[in-house]
Write a protein that holds these residues in place. Structure first.
Motif, PDB file in Angstrom:
ATOM      1  N   TRP A 260      16.360  -8.225  48.769  1.00 55.53           N
ATOM      2  CA  TRP A 260      16.696  -9.864  49.571  1.00 55.53           C
ATOM      3  C   TRP A 260      18.290 -10.013  49.898  1.00 55.53           C
ATOM      4  CZ3 TRP A 260      21.169 -12.864  47.152  1.00 55.53           C
ATOM      5  CH2 TRP A 260      20.963 -14.046  47.694  1.00 55.53           C
ATOM      6  N   GLN A 261      19.184  -9.468  49.616  1.00 57.65           N
ATOM      7  CA  GLN A 261      20.973  -9.421  50.112  1.00 57.65           C
ATOM      8  C   GLN A 261      20.786  -8.712  51.414  1.00 57.65           C
ATOM      9  OE1 GLN A 261      23.351  -6.870  47.923  1.00 57.65           O
ATOM     10  NE2 GLN A 261      25.138  -9.116  47.306  1.00 57.65           N
ATOM     11  N   THR A 262      20.391  -7.733  51.396  1.00 56.53           N
ATOM     12  CA  THR A 262      20.238  -6.960  52.728  1.00 56.53           C
ATOM     13  C   THR A 262      19.845  -7.734  54.092  1.00 56.53           C
ATOM     14  OG1 THR A 262      20.094  -4.878  51.829  1.00 56.53           O
ATOM     15  CG2 THR A 262      19.345  -5.208  54.183  1.00 56.53           C
ATOM     16  N   ASN A 263      18.361  -8.675  53.896  1.00 54.96           N
ATOM     17  CA  ASN A 263      18.074  -9.845  54.233  1.00 54.96           C
ATOM     18  C   ASN A 263      18.110 -10.908  54.502  1.00 54.96           C
ATOM     19  OD1 ASN A 263      15.494  -7.701  54.936  1.00 54.96           O
ATOM     20  ND2 ASN A 263      14.581  -8.016  53.526  1.00 54.96           N
ATOM     21  N   ALA A 264      19.296 -11.291  53.852  1.00 53.06           N
ATOM     22  CA  ALA A 264      19.620 -12.728  54.001  1.00 53.06           C
ATOM     23  C   ALA A 264      21.129 -12.666  53.806  1.00 53.06           C
ATOM     24  CB  ALA A 264      19.503 -13.607  52.387  1.00 53.06           C
ATOM     25  N   ARG A 265      21.814 -11.593  54.840  1.00 55.25           N
ATOM     26  CA  ARG A 265      23.671 -11.499  54.569  1.00 55.25           C
ATOM     27  C   ARG A 265      23.811 -12.572  56.243  1.00 55.25           C
ATOM     28  NH1 ARG A 265      26.047  -7.476  53.500  1.00 55.25           N
ATOM     29  NH2 ARG A 265      24.778  -5.706  52.816  1.00 55.25           N
ATOM     30  N   ALA A 266      24.789 -13.347  56.318  1.00 54.27           N
ATOM     31  CA  ALA A 266      25.353 -14.494  56.647  1.00 54.27           C
ATOM     32  C   ALA A 266      24.502 -15.362  56.205  1.00 54.27           C
ATOM     33  CB  ALA A 266      24.938 -13.917  58.676  1.00 54.27           C
ATOM     34  N   THR A 267      23.907 -15.539  55.210  1.00 51.13           N
ATOM     35  CA  THR A 267      23.604 -16.668  54.643  1.00 51.13           C
ATOM     36  C   THR A 267      25.194 -17.470  53.077  1.00 51.13           C
ATOM     37  OG1 THR A 267      22.501 -15.352  52.975  1.00 51.13           O
ATOM     38  CG2 THR A 267      21.576 -16.483  55.337  1.00 51.13           C
ATOM     39  N   PRO A 268      24.909 -18.539  53.357  1.00 55.45           N
ATOM     40  CA  PRO A 268      25.722 -19.045  52.376  1.00 55.45           C
ATOM     41  C   PRO A 268      25.863 -18.048  50.648  1.00 55.45           C
ATOM     42  CG  PRO A 268      25.119 -20.828  53.945  1.00 55.45           C
ATOM     43  CD  PRO A 268      24.712 -19.661  54.155  1.00 55.45           C
ATOM     44  N   GLU A 269      24.592 -18.389  50.510  1.00 53.49           N
ATOM     45  CA  GLU A 269      23.669 -17.848  49.726  1.00 53.49           C
ATOM     46  C   GLU A 269      24.366 -17.001  48.994  1.00 53.49           C
ATOM     47  OE1 GLU A 269      21.714 -19.525  51.512  1.00 53.49           O
ATOM     48  OE2 GLU A 269      21.388 -21.282  50.454  1.00 53.49           O
ATOM     49  N   SER A 270      24.163 -15.669  50.017  1.00 50.89           N
ATOM     50  CA  SER A 270      24.167 -14.181  50.411  1.00 50.89           C
ATOM     51  C   SER A 270      25.465 -14.212  50.237  1.00 50.89           C
ATOM     52  CB  SER A 270      24.002 -13.478  51.920  1.00 50.89           C
ATOM     53  OG  SER A 270      23.865 -11.830  51.855  1.00 50.89           O
ATOM     54  N   ASP A 271      26.594 -14.407  50.927  1.00 50.93           N
ATOM     55  CA  ASP A 271      27.586 -14.365  51.052  1.00 50.93           C
ATOM     56  C   ASP A 271      28.706 -15.019  49.828  1.00 50.93           C
ATOM     57  OD1 ASP A 271      27.384 -13.647  53.866  1.00 50.93           O
ATOM     58  OD2 ASP A 271      28.439 -16.065  54.271  1.00 50.93           O
ATOM     59  N   GLN A 272      27.871 -16.388  48.953  1.00 54.49           N
ATOM     60  CA  GLN A 272      28.269 -16.394  47.733  1.00 54.49           C
ATOM     61  C   GLN A 272      27.990 -15.179  46.723  1.00 54.49           C
ATOM     62  OE1 GLN A 272      30.710 -18.470  46.659  1.00 54.49           O
ATOM     63  NE2 GLN A 272      31.250 -19.491  49.122  1.00 54.49           N
ATOM     64  N   ALA A 273      27.057 -14.665  46.922  1.00 48.01           N
ATOM     65  CA  ALA A 273      26.929 -13.929  45.778  1.00 48.01           C
ATOM     66  C   ALA A 273      27.575 -12.355  45.791  1.00 48.01           C
ATOM     67  CB  ALA A 273      25.256 -13.485  45.551  1.00 48.01           C
ATOM     68  N   MET A 274      27.543 -11.994  46.665  1.00 50.79           N
ATOM     69  CA  MET A 274      28.952 -10.734  47.157  1.00 50.79           C
ATOM     70  C   MET A 274      29.783 -10.874  46.902  1.00 50.79           C
ATOM     71  SD  MET A 274      28.758  -9.238  51.387  1.00 50.79           S
ATOM     72  CE  MET A 274      26.554  -8.699  50.920  1.00 50.79           C
ATOM     73  N   ALA A 275      30.070 -11.949  47.322  1.00 51.93           N
ATOM     74  CA  ALA A 275      31.577 -12.622  46.875  1.00 51.93           C
ATOM     75  C   ALA A 275      31.869 -12.574  45.097  1.00 51.93           C
ATOM     76  CB  ALA A 275      32.331 -13.684  47.325  1.00 51.93           C
ATOM     77  N   LEU A 276      31.095 -12.902  44.249  1.00 49.53           N
ATOM     78  CA  LEU A 276      31.211 -12.920  42.846  1.00 49.53           C
ATOM     79  C   LEU A 276      30.471 -11.274  42.649  1.00 49.53           C
ATOM     80  CD1 LEU A 276      31.825 -14.472  40.817  1.00 49.53           C
ATOM     81  CD2 LEU A 276      29.326 -15.141  40.280  1.00 49.53           C
ATOM     82  N   PHE A 277      29.654 -10.594  43.173  1.00 50.27           N
ATOM     83  CA  PHE A 277      28.534  -9.972  42.349  1.00 50.27           C
ATOM     84  C   PHE A 277      29.292  -8.307  43.072  1.00 50.27           C
ATOM     85  CE2 PHE A 277      26.179 -13.330  41.095  1.00 50.27           C
ATOM     86  CZ  PHE A 277      26.802 -13.098  39.383  1.00 50.27           C
ATOM     87  N   GLY A 278      29.550  -8.245  44.309  1.00 50.64           N
ATOM     88  CA  GLY A 278      29.726  -7.349  45.221  1.00 50.64           C
ATOM     89  C   GLY A 278      27.685  -7.067  45.971  1.00 50.64           C
ATOM     90  N   THR A 279      27.699  -5.800  46.391  1.00 51.42           N
ATOM     91  CA  THR A 279      26.290  -5.689  46.198  1.00 51.42           C
ATOM     92  C   THR A 279      25.451  -5.088  45.429  1.00 51.42           C
ATOM     93  OG1 THR A 279      27.114  -3.075  47.061  1.00 51.42           O
ATOM     94  CG2 THR A 279      27.308  -4.382  48.223  1.00 51.42           C
ATOM     95  N   PHE A 280      24.030  -5.626  45.501  1.00 53.30           N
ATOM     96  CA  PHE A 280      23.418  -5.292  44.073  1.00 53.30           C
ATOM     97  C   PHE A 280      22.537  -3.291  44.300  1.00 53.30           C
ATOM     98  CE2 PHE A 280      22.850 -10.033  44.702  1.00 53.30           C
ATOM     99  CZ  PHE A 280      23.177 -10.283  42.877  1.00 53.30           C
ATOM    100  N   SER A 281      23.264  -3.036  44.899  1.00 47.09           N
ATOM    101  CA  SER A 281      23.145  -1.808  45.333  1.00 47.09           C
ATOM    102  C   SER A 281      23.539  -1.222  44.019  1.00 47.09           C
ATOM    103  CB  SER A 281      22.457  -1.042  46.744  1.00 47.09           C
ATOM    104  OG  SER A 281      22.638  -0.087  46.832  1.00 47.09           O
ATOM    105  N   LEU A 282      22.655  -0.085  42.946  1.00 49.48           N
ATOM    106  CA  LEU A 282      23.375   0.597  42.395  1.00 49.48           C
ATOM    107  C   LEU A 282      23.392   1.566  43.096  1.00 49.48           C
ATOM    108  CD1 LEU A 282      20.668  -1.056  39.183  1.00 49.48           C
ATOM    109  CD2 LEU A 282      23.203  -1.314  39.554  1.00 49.48           C
ATOM    110  N   GLY A 283      23.013   2.967  43.234  1.00 48.21           N
ATOM    111  CA  GLY A 283      22.466   3.730  44.427  1.00 48.21           C
ATOM    112  C   GLY A 283      22.237   4.386  43.045  1.00 48.21           C
ATOM    113  N   TRP A 284      22.659   6.281  43.112  1.00 52.60           N
ATOM    114  CA  TRP A 284      21.531   6.790  42.232  1.00 52.60           C
ATOM    115  C   TRP A 284      22.224   7.013  41.420  1.00 52.60           C
ATOM    116  CZ3 TRP A 284      17.047   8.732  44.083  1.00 52.60           C
ATOM    117  CH2 TRP A 284      16.951   8.934  44.833  1.00 52.60           C
ATOM    118  N   SER A 285      23.930   6.793  41.235  1.00 53.88           N
ATOM    119  CA  SER A 285      24.189   6.419  39.736  1.00 53.88           C
ATOM    120  C   SER A 285      23.468   5.907  38.941  1.00 53.88           C
ATOM    121  CB  SER A 285      25.834   7.061  39.951  1.00 53.88           C
ATOM    122  OG  SER A 285      25.914   5.460  40.650  1.00 53.88           O
TER     123      SER A 285
END
Length: 332
Positions: A260-285
């Motif tokens: 959802w975050q990848t597909n909703a970039r440059a939107t207010p909701e995604s920008d606020q979520a990224m500013a607060l939590f960063g990316t939701f991608s956990l990675g392999w670790s």
């Protein structure tokens, strides 16, 4: 006259006994087992959710800290008779003269206006407002310059200049990350504690329902370790099913949020979520950590069941060794 068949030899009897299948001591599934699977799944989901959230916040704080640590800012306040462009260039040259600085960037009017746009709106004319101008200096994190000496030199050459090395923000980010990790660890401890207590009560309930089987087996010579292993197998299957379901649900949730975050970039909701939590991608670790949490929950559940069964068998032995208690009479 009928011919009598020879009696089976002892070796044949033992072979037949080995081949004959034995029924499990505990039922493979019951209402208590299904309810415990749901409880363990919920706790595993909460544990993995907490682990993932803590990992994301730590990664975001580390990114902020690294980004802030790589840069310092020289702020020049407007003053009467001050040539701002010349002052900005002079501040940049003075900063780049120190060992440990790598590059310098003067923020022009357009960049400064974009920084102030969220507060003052678009179309801002900087010439009408006494807005300070900025010079961003990139530094070597491993070998930073002498900030005290740089600050003193700027005060002598440019009294309107102010050096911000961002140390206060770095200390706050480190403190925030440490506090987040402590809170997350506390939540994980509470989840695991609640799970252990749930397994203890569930194990005691299963033992109470099958106490006569445990007592008969123990009475005919079955060791406590054998009975405990049967309960271990039972609760290991339950814990693996529950923890796998909860961990898989948490992994799917994080993957869905990442998509959802990848597909909703440059939107207010995604920008606020990224500013607060960063990316939701956990990675392999992160996903390996979810798998490790699932394994820990299964092992902890199995160990708790074993210890509870062994303690119950010790209580049975204690009651049997005391005639007064075994007859239902108070011990003298």
């Amino acid at each position: 006259m009928t011919r009598s068949h020879p009696a089976p030899r002892p070796t044949q009897q033992r072979a037949a006994m080995r081949v004959r299948p034995t029924a499990p001591i505990l039922p493979p599934s019951n209402i208590q087992g299904n309810a415990l699977i749901v409880v363990i799944a919920i706790m595993a989901f909460l544990a993995c959710l907490t682990f993932g959230a803590v990992s994301m916040v730590r990664a975001t704080a580390a990114g902020w800290q690294s980004q802030i640590s790589r840069e310092i800012t020289i702020q020049i306040k407007p003053a009467e008779g001050l040539d701002m462009d010349a002052a900005l260039q002079k501040a940049k040259d003075l900063a780049l003269g120190f060992v440990g600085t790598e590059a310098g960037t003067i923020l022009d009017d357009g960049a400064t206006a974009r920084l102030l746009e969220p507060w003052l709106g678009a179309g801002l004319d900087l010439k009408e407002l006494p807005v300070p101008r900025l010079v961003v200096i990139t530094i070597d994190e491993e070998n930073p310059p002498d900030f005290a000496e740089m600050r003193e030199l700027l005060a002598q050459e440019l009294p309107e200049a102010f050096l911000d090395d961002h140390r206060t923000w770095v200390d706050r980010l480190v403190s925030m990350a440490s506090t987040t990790v402590m809170i997350g660890t506390g939540v994980l401890v509470l989840v695991f504690t609640a799970m252990v207590l749930t397994v203890v009560f569930a194990t005691r309930g299963v033992i109470a329902g099958n106490r006569h089987i445990v007592e008969v087996l123990h009475f005919v010579g079955a060791e406590g370790g054998f009975v405990a292993r049967e309960f271990q197998k039972h609760f290991l299957k339950i814990s693996l099913k529950g923890s796998a379901a909860g961990s898989a649900l948490a992994a799917v949730l994080f993957a869905t949020l990442g998509i959802w975050q990848t597909n909703a970039r440059a939107t207010p909701e995604s920008d606020q979520a990224m500013a607060l939590f960063g990316t939701f991608s956990l990675g392999w670790s992160g996903y390996l950590g979810i798998v490790a949490t699932m394994v820990v929950i299964a092992l902890l559940t199995t160990l708790t069941a074993r210890l509870t069964v062994m303690r119950t068998i010790d209580e049975i032995d204690l009651i049997r060794s005391d005639p007064a208690r075994s007859d239902g009479l108070p011990a003298s």
